[in-house]
Design a protein around this motif. Structure first.
Motif, PDB file in Angstrom:
ATOM      1  N   ASP A 167       0.826  -1.206   0.000  1.00 43.58           N
ATOM      2  CA  ASP A 167       0.000   0.000   0.000  1.00 43.58           C
ATOM      3  C   ASP A 167       0.861   1.257   0.000  1.00 43.58           C
ATOM      4  O   ASP A 167       0.582   2.205  -0.733  1.00 43.58           O
ATOM      5  N   SER A 223       2.449   1.672  -3.460  1.00 45.13           N
ATOM      6  CA  SER A 223       1.500   2.135  -4.469  1.00 45.13           C
ATOM      7  C   SER A 223       1.132   3.604  -4.243  1.00 45.13           C
ATOM      8  O   SER A 223       0.931   4.341  -5.211  1.00 45.13           O
ATOM      9  N   GLU A 224       1.080   4.062  -2.993  1.00 48.02           N
ATOM     10  CA  GLU A 224       0.837   5.475  -2.719  1.00 48.02           C
ATOM     11  C   GLU A 224       1.992   6.328  -3.232  1.00 48.02           C
ATOM     12  O   GLU A 224       1.767   7.410  -3.786  1.00 48.02           O
ATOM     13  N   GLN A 279       1.610   6.568  -6.940  1.00 49.42           N
ATOM     14  CA  GLN A 279       0.495   7.448  -7.282  1.00 49.42           C
ATOM     15  C   GLN A 279       0.881   8.915  -7.086  1.00 49.42           C
ATOM     16  O   GLN A 279       0.589   9.755  -7.933  1.00 49.42           O
ATOM     17  N   ASP A 280       1.539   9.242  -5.980  1.00 52.17           N
ATOM     18  CA  ASP A 280       1.988  10.616  -5.739  1.00 52.17           C
ATOM     19  C   ASP A 280       2.957  11.080  -6.817  1.00 52.17           C
ATOM     20  O   ASP A 280       2.866  12.210  -7.308  1.00 52.17           O
ATOM     21  N   MET A 301       3.184   9.991  -9.881  1.00 51.74           N
ATOM     22  CA  MET A 301       2.466  10.170 -11.142  1.00 51.74           C
ATOM     23  C   MET A 301       1.648  11.470 -11.127  1.00 51.74           C
ATOM     24  O   MET A 301       1.576  12.174 -12.132  1.00 51.74           O
ATOM     25  N   GLU A 302       1.019  11.793  -9.995  1.00 55.37           N
ATOM     26  CA  GLU A 302       0.249  13.027  -9.897  1.00 55.37           C
ATOM     27  C   GLU A 302       1.151  14.250 -10.037  1.00 55.37           C
ATOM     28  O   GLU A 302       0.793  15.217 -10.714  1.00 55.37           O
ATOM     29  N   HIS A 321       2.131  14.541 -13.662  1.00 60.39           N
ATOM     30  CA  HIS A 321       1.016  15.038 -14.459  1.00 60.39           C
ATOM     31  C   HIS A 321       0.814  16.535 -14.227  1.00 60.39           C
ATOM     32  O   HIS A 321       0.575  17.295 -15.184  1.00 60.39           O
TER      33      HIS A 321
END
Length: 95
Positions: free
Chosen positions: A52, A55-56, A59-60, A62-63, A66
């Motif tokens: 977990d 994956s966080e 995700q951070d 990738m954000e 972006h």
């Protein structure tokens, strides 16, 4: 990620030693297969928090990537959620 990999290996070798002590010494292929299967099951439950967190982090990352790309372009993508929300707010009558 390195920590997760090391923990997975430790669980596998722990299972390997356990099943070797239990009596699967003679059939090495069976010993490896049973140890691998048991370590996958144990890792799934025992290392959930590690997965977990990893994956966080992804995700951070990738954000942020972006957001940096969006800022570099200098405009909001018309297909993005932000553009859709702005358009919806623009269509509402003022209260």
């Amino acid at each position: 990620m390195l920590r997760y990999t090391v923990l997975r290996l430790l669980i596998f070798f722990g299972c390997l030693v356990f099943f070797w002590l239990v009596g699967l010494r003679n059939d090495q292929i069976l010993l490896l297969l049973v140890s691998a299967a048991a370590s996958v099951l144990l890792s799934f439950f025992l290392l959930r928090s590690q997965r977990d967190r990893f994956s966080e982090q992804i995700q951070d990352r990738m954000e942020k990537r972006h957001e940096a790309k969006r800022l570099a372009q200098g405009s909001v993508d018309p297909d993005s959620d932000e553009a859709a929300e702005d358009a919806e707010l623009d269509q509402r009558p003022d209260r």
